[in-house]
Motif scaffolding. Structure first.
Motif, PDB file in Angstrom:
ATOM      1  N   GLY A 368       0.804  -1.215   0.000  1.00 17.15           N
ATOM      2  CA  GLY A 368       0.000   0.000   0.000  1.00 17.15           C
ATOM      3  C   GLY A 368       0.836   1.264   0.000  1.00 17.15           C
ATOM      4  N   ASP A 369       2.159   1.126  -0.104  1.00 12.65           N
ATOM      5  CA  ASP A 369       3.071   2.267  -0.094  1.00 12.65           C
ATOM      6  C   ASP A 369       3.173   2.840  -1.513  1.00 12.65           C
ATOM      7  N   GLU A 370       2.670   4.076  -1.702  1.00  6.39           N
ATOM      8  CA  GLU A 370       2.668   4.681  -3.035  1.00  6.39           C
ATOM      9  C   GLU A 370       4.073   4.917  -3.567  1.00  6.39           C
ATOM     10  N   ARG A 371       5.039   4.958  -2.676  1.00  4.78           N
ATOM     11  CA  ARG A 371       6.414   5.146  -3.129  1.00  4.78           C
ATOM     12  C   ARG A 371       6.935   3.910  -3.873  1.00  4.78           C
ATOM     13  N   LYS A 372       6.209   2.798  -3.758  1.00  4.33           N
ATOM     14  CA  LYS A 372       6.623   1.580  -4.445  1.00  4.33           C
ATOM     15  C   LYS A 372       5.918   1.397  -5.788  1.00  4.33           C
ATOM     16  N   LEU A 373       5.144   2.402  -6.197  1.00  4.85           N
ATOM     17  CA  LEU A 373       4.521   2.338  -7.512  1.00  4.85           C
ATOM     18  C   LEU A 373       5.588   2.495  -8.589  1.00  4.85           C
ATOM     19  N   LYS A 374       5.621   1.556  -9.514  1.00  7.75           N
ATOM     20  CA  LYS A 374       6.608   1.616 -10.602  1.00  7.75           C
ATOM     21  C   LYS A 374       6.074   2.493 -11.736  1.00  7.75           C
ATOM     22  N   PHE A 413      -2.868   4.093 -11.388  1.00  7.16           N
ATOM     23  CA  PHE A 413      -1.649   3.296 -11.259  1.00  7.16           C
ATOM     24  C   PHE A 413      -0.659   3.548 -12.403  1.00  7.16           C
ATOM     25  N   PHE A 414      -1.133   4.280 -13.410  1.00  8.62           N
ATOM     26  CA  PHE A 414      -0.263   4.599 -14.539  1.00  8.62           C
ATOM     27  C   PHE A 414       0.439   5.931 -14.280  1.00  8.62           C
ATOM     28  N   SER A 415       1.729   5.991 -14.571  1.00 10.41           N
ATOM     29  CA  SER A 415       2.485   7.233 -14.383  1.00 10.41           C
ATOM     30  C   SER A 415       3.720   7.214 -15.266  1.00 10.41           C
ATOM     31  N   GLU A 416       4.211   8.412 -15.559  1.00  3.90           N
ATOM     32  CA  GLU A 416       5.434   8.539 -16.351  1.00  3.90           C
ATOM     33  C   GLU A 416       6.644   8.223 -15.461  1.00  3.90           C
ATOM     34  N   VAL A 426      12.132   5.952 -11.921  1.00  3.68           N
ATOM     35  CA  VAL A 426      11.207   6.016 -10.785  1.00  3.68           C
ATOM     36  C   VAL A 426       9.911   6.664 -11.256  1.00  3.68           C
ATOM     37  N   SER A 427       8.823   6.321 -10.598  1.00 10.61           N
ATOM     38  CA  SER A 427       7.514   6.852 -10.971  1.00 10.61           C
ATOM     39  C   SER A 427       7.366   8.295 -10.509  1.00 10.61           C
ATOM     40  N   THR A 428       6.698   9.098 -11.315  1.00  9.50           N
ATOM     41  CA  THR A 428       6.400  10.474 -10.896  1.00  9.50           C
ATOM     42  C   THR A 428       5.471  10.475  -9.688  1.00  9.50           C
ATOM     43  N   ARG A 429       4.665   9.415  -9.527  1.00  5.58           N
ATOM     44  CA  ARG A 429       3.809   9.294  -8.342  1.00  5.58           C
ATOM     45  C   ARG A 429       4.657   9.184  -7.084  1.00  5.58           C
ATOM     46  N   GLU A 430       5.775   8.478  -7.183  1.00  9.69           N
ATOM     47  CA  GLU A 430       6.680   8.330  -6.041  1.00  9.69           C
ATOM     48  C   GLU A 430       7.262   9.695  -5.660  1.00  9.69           C
ATOM     49  N   ILE A 431       7.656  10.480  -6.660  1.00 11.58           N
ATOM     50  CA  ILE A 431       8.236  11.805  -6.401  1.00 11.58           C
ATOM     51  C   ILE A 431       7.185  12.717  -5.775  1.00 11.58           C
TER      52      ILE A 431
END
Length: 487
Positions: A368-374, A413-416, A426-431
């Protein structure tokens, strides 16, 4: 001079069945149920629920290629009736598990009941002793209030409208008086204001007077722009007050409602209802994906249509009316076959696509950690399942998945991707999540500027420019440093 010649061309053409499948795939659960209901109403050969025997689904177990030309004339004698009749009493779909309880099958969207916001205001006007013309003006003013509780029009425009539409001739001073003495005293307090400043002052004046409230009214009346822009130093100098007093004023004003109309409980608005299309559970440390069974209904051909075909097959003397009837039945059976097959393909496409997304973002769904979204784009999933990007887009659009961390929109769940200082994608969601955390932990008396935020992110291994920080901050709906400042 006219010439005739032959040319060969290769064309890609979508069959009606493929178009139907694409349309079904992009529908979320509730819209799909409406489409299903519509098809059942339009095609009497389709039926829902359980059938005892001699159902039509056996012919659906095999992949069938359909000719979409539809231009050839087919004689009734050319139809192989046996193709439309089946002895399979237990088709495969009946053995599928159902993960959606019938008791939970709430398909009606609830509506709020009660008196509307504007009707409540009009009812309150009955408590005032005003003449007929003043009542007409007051009712017109109430009708001009928007859902937030504001009147966004100039008084002169309201005077003109009263004359043209209500045949009420009055002066600006009269309308202003009725607005302040009648409309702006209605509940909830603050309605009828023409701007935020007036709305807040009305609410403060309605409360029991105290030193802090009087100071707050003074600040709003004489230094509203300084207060909104959080120029606290200027406010301290202008009113010759201490930081503690200004903090009390800020606290007092923050308790007020900037949109009094939206707080009215009687607003008749449709309650939003989200039905997830998928469910992801963690069972013994592993992810399990299931499709909402409302997306997998039990459909079969009506027994009456099977009986009609048998009757035609068994009859020796086939009249013209019987032949016409069997042609009609054939059309309806083909339509039913295509529709049921499209639903099966829809279920398969949804499951395959969501399964690929789940495994791509496996670490996120486990923690559930958004920082782990690829970083993930539509093409990544399309390449993995060997389907077109447009198909993945249709699945992701307007679909929701129930996870242990809440119901999520799949397209979120989709990100650049961006590269960190290690050269890794790294995912822009993580940043964005890290940026959000940095801002949440900042000193609110001295909030960090975009330039400072950019430097902090670089220190954390994310080299992004100041303008990119500003873009991400705006996407997160976080104001600039000056507006995040607190006393």
């Amino acid at each position: 001079m006219l010439k005739q010649s032959l040319h060969q061309r290769l064309l890609q053409k979508l069959s009606p069945q493929q178009i139907q499948l694409m349309k079904l795939i992009q529908l979320p659960t509730q819209a799909f149920e409406e489409r299903l209901k519509q098809e059942i109403e339009e095609n009497p050969a389709l039926d829902t629920g359980k059938e005892e025997k001699e159902t039509f689904e056996d012919s659906l177990e095999n992949d069938v290629d359909y000719d979409d030309s539809g231009n050839e004339k087919i004689e009734a004698e050319d139809i192989n009736i046996d193709e439309y009749l089946s002895d399979d009493e237990y088709p495969s779909y009946k053995t599928q598990s159902n993960n959606y309880a019938a008791d939970d099958d709430e398909k009606q969207v609830p509506y709020a009941a009660g008196t509307t916001f504007h009707q409540s205001l009009k009812n309150q006007l009955n408590t005032f002793r005003i003449d007929e013309q003043e009542r007409s003006i007051a009712e017109f003013l109430v009708g001009s209030i928007d859902d937030s509780g504001y009147i966004r029009r100039d008084i002169i425009d309201i005077v003109d409208d009263l004359a043209f539409t209500q045949n009420v001739y009055t002066e600006e001073e009269t309308v202003e008086r009725i607005l302040k003495t009648v409309v702006q005293t209605l509940d909830p307090i603050g309605v009828g204001a023409r701007d935020l400043k007036e709305c807040l002052i009305i609410q403060l004046k309605s409360k029991s007077p105290t030193k802090t409230k009087s100071l707050a009214i003074n600040v709003l009346e004489n230094a509203f722009d300084h207060f909104v822009k959080k120029h606290y130093k200027k406010l301290l100098d202008k009113f010759n007050i201490s930081e503690e007093e200004l903090k009390e004023v800020n606290t007092e004003i923050s308790k007020l409602n900037p949109k009094p109309g939206s707080s009215y409980a009687g607003n008749n608005k449709i309650a939003e209802q989200i039905v997830p299309d998928f469910t992801i559970r963690i069972i013994e440390g592993k992810l399990e994906l299931t499709l909402n069974s409302r997306n997998a209904p039990e459909l079969h051909v009506s027994r009456e249509y099977n009986n009609m075909l048998k009757g035609y097959q068994d009859s020796k003397d086939k009249s013209k009316s019987q032949k016409d009837a069997v042609m009609f039945i054939k059309q309806k059976l083909d339509a039913a076959k295509w529709f049921i097959d499209a639903i099966k393909q829809r279920q398969q496409t949804l499951l395959v696509t969501m399964n690929a997304i789940m495994h791509y973002q496996y670490d996120y769904f486990l923690t559930g950690d958004e920082r782990k979204l690829k970083p993930m784009i539509l093409k990544d999933v399309a390449d993995k399942i060997k389907m077109d990007v447009s198909t993945v887009s249709r699945v992701a659009n307007s679909k929701y998945v129930s996870t242990p961390y809440g119901t999520k929109l799949i397209k979120d769940f989709f990100s650049e991707s961006m590269k960190n200082d290690q050269g890794e994608d790294v995912s822009t969601r993580e940043i964005k999540k890290i940026l959000e955390n940095v801002i949440a932990e900042e000193d609110k008396k001295k909030p960090l500027t975009d330039e400072k935020l950019s430097k902090i992110l670089k220190e954390k291994g994310y080299p992004i420019a100041r303008r990119t920080v500003a873009k991400y901050r705006e996407q997160l709906d976080i104001p600039v440093a000056r507006l995040r400042k607190e006393i």
